[in-house]
Design an enzyme around this catalytic site. Structure first.
Site, PDB file in Angstrom:
ATOM      1  N   HIS A 169     -15.158  -2.191 -45.227  1.00 29.87           N
ATOM      2  CA  HIS A 169     -14.479  -3.216 -44.689  1.00 29.87           C
ATOM      3  C   HIS A 169     -13.474  -2.222 -43.951  1.00 29.87           C
ATOM      4  O   HIS A 169     -12.713  -1.296 -44.356  1.00 29.87           O
ATOM      5  CB  HIS A 169     -13.522  -4.344 -46.181  1.00 29.87           C
ATOM      6  CG  HIS A 169     -13.112  -5.050 -44.837  1.00 29.87           C
ATOM      7  ND1 HIS A 169     -13.167  -6.537 -44.419  1.00 29.87           N
ATOM      8  CD2 HIS A 169     -11.442  -5.378 -44.295  1.00 29.87           C
ATOM      9  CE1 HIS A 169     -12.556  -6.826 -44.395  1.00 29.87           C
ATOM     10  NE2 HIS A 169     -11.452  -6.205 -44.108  1.00 29.87           N
ATOM     11  N   CYS A 170     -13.845  -2.769 -42.433  1.00 26.56           N
ATOM     12  CA  CYS A 170     -13.457  -1.994 -41.744  1.00 26.56           C
ATOM     13  C   CYS A 170     -11.711  -2.690 -40.450  1.00 26.56           C
ATOM     14  O   CYS A 170     -11.710  -3.899 -39.820  1.00 26.56           O
ATOM     15  CB  CYS A 170     -13.807  -1.591 -40.703  1.00 26.56           C
ATOM     16  SG  CYS A 170     -13.244  -0.551 -39.092  1.00 26.56           S
ATOM     17  N   PRO A 171     -10.535  -2.396 -40.849  1.00 28.20           N
ATOM     18  CA  PRO A 171      -9.474  -3.441 -40.444  1.00 28.20           C
ATOM     19  C   PRO A 171      -9.476  -2.757 -39.021  1.00 28.20           C
ATOM     20  O   PRO A 171      -9.003  -4.115 -38.035  1.00 28.20           O
ATOM     21  CB  PRO A 171      -8.123  -2.984 -41.321  1.00 28.20           C
ATOM     22  CG  PRO A 171      -8.379  -1.409 -41.297  1.00 28.20           C
ATOM     23  CD  PRO A 171     -10.063  -1.410 -41.618  1.00 28.20           C
ATOM     24  N   SER A 176     -12.804  -6.787 -40.389  1.00 26.64           N
ATOM     25  CA  SER A 176     -15.004  -7.625 -40.554  1.00 26.64           C
ATOM     26  C   SER A 176     -14.926  -6.114 -41.129  1.00 26.64           C
ATOM     27  O   SER A 176     -14.868  -5.356 -41.433  1.00 26.64           O
ATOM     28  CB  SER A 176     -15.795  -7.871 -39.364  1.00 26.64           C
ATOM     29  OG  SER A 176     -14.794  -8.349 -38.814  1.00 26.64           O
TER      30      SER A 176
END
Length: 254
Positions: A169-171, A176
Site C-alpha cells: 500500500h503506497c501513500p 492506493s
C-alpha cells in the site's frame, strides 16, 4: 474393530464468522468490489508527489534557455533536451495517473460487471488461483471481507478490501494499493522518475561546471538554478533508483 480417529477441521466454524464486516459473500458478488471513501488528507502525499515532479520544471526551462540557447547557442541541443525532459515528465505523470485511477486488482467480480474490470482476464486469474473450493483451508477465506481469498491475494486494512497479487500500500500514490493491475504502471513510474532525475542532474551539473569556468558570460542567477537542479536530481536518483532496482530484482525472481 478399531474406530477411525475423528479429524478436526483446519479452521473452526466459529473462525469463519465475519468479524469486522457486515457485507455478505452474496452481496460482494452482486455489487462487486467497492472502494471505501477515504479522508481528504489521504491525498496530500499524492499532491506532494506531483509537486516533486512538476516543481523543478520552471528551473529546468530557465537553464535550457539561458545556458543552451543564449550562452552556448546550441538550438538543436536545446530542442533535444526539451523534448526528452517533457517526454519523461509526461510518461511519469501518465504512469502515476494509472496507479491512482485504476483498480489494483479485484478479487470478487460479478459476471455482469467483468467489462468494468478488464473483461475475463482478471476474473480468470482469480478463478485460476482459487483452484479448489475448500474455503476452510488456511488463507482461503478472508474474515474481514467475508469472501473467498485467492492465492497471493491480501487484505489491505487501509483500503478495507482484498487485492489480487498485492505488493504494498503506497501513500504517495493517493493512498492506493499496488496490485495485479497496477504493478506494471508502478514499475514504469519508478523507471521514468529515475531516468528523469538522472537526466536533469546530468545536464545541470554540466551547465554548473561551465558556469564556474566561465563566470563572466553567464547569468548571475542561472548557476543557482543549476545547483538546485543537480541536488534535486541526485537526491531523487538515490531515493527512487534503488527502489526501482529492487522491484526489477523481484521481477526477475518471480
Amino acid at each position: 474393530m478399531p474406530r477411525r480417529p475423528v479429524t478436526q477441521p483446519l479452521i473452526d466454524e466459529v473462525e469463519l464468522q465475519p468479524r469486522e464486516s457486515t457485507i455478505s459473500f452474496q452481496d460482494a458478488l452482486l455489487d462487486g468490489p467497492e472502494k471505501p471513501k477515504k479522508p481528504w488528507y489521504y491525498r496530500l502525499p499524492l499532491l506532494l508527489t506531483v509537486i516533486f515532479i512538476l516543481g523543478p520544471q520552471p528551473s529546468v526551462l530557465r537553464v535550457l534557455v539561458y545556458h543552451h540557447w543564449r550562452v552556448l547557442q546550441e538550438t538543436k541541443l536545446f530542442a533535444v533536451h526539451l523534448i526528452m525532459i517533457s517526454g519523461l515528465t509526461f510518461f511519469t505523470l501518465a504512469s502515476l495517473t494509472i496507479c491512482v485511477v485504476r483498480d489494483p486488482g479485484p478479487v470478487n467480480v460479478n459476471i455482469t460487471r467483468r467489462d468494468d474490470y478488464g473483461g475475463d482476464e482478471d476474473v480468470g486469474l482469480a478463478e485460476a488461483l482459487m483452484d479448489d473450493e475448500d474455503f476452510t483451508a488456511p488463507g482461503k477465506w478472508c474474515r474481514k471481507c467475508w469472501a473467498p481469498k485467492p492465492e497471493r491475494a491480501h487484505h489491505c486494512s487501509i483500503c478495507g478490501r482484498c487485492v489480487m497479487k498485492m505488493d504494498h500500500h503506497c501513500p504517495w500514490l493517493g493512498s492506493s494499493c499496488i496490485g495485479h493491475r497496477t504493478y506494471p504502471a508502478f514499475v514504469h513510474f519508478l523507471t521514468c522518475a529515475t531516468v528523469l532525475a538522472i537526466y536533469i542532474a546530468t545536464i545541470s551539473m554540466r551547465a554548473l561546471v561551465y558556469s564556474f569556468r566561465n563566470p563572466f558570460i553567464v547569468d548571475e542567477s542561472t548557476p543557482i538554478h543549476e545547483l538546485g537542479l543537480a541536488a534535486y536530481g541526485m537526491i531523487v536518483t538515490l531515493v527512487v533508483g534503488p527502489f526501482a532496482g529492487y522491484h526489477y530484482y523481484l521481477i526477475t525472481q518471480d
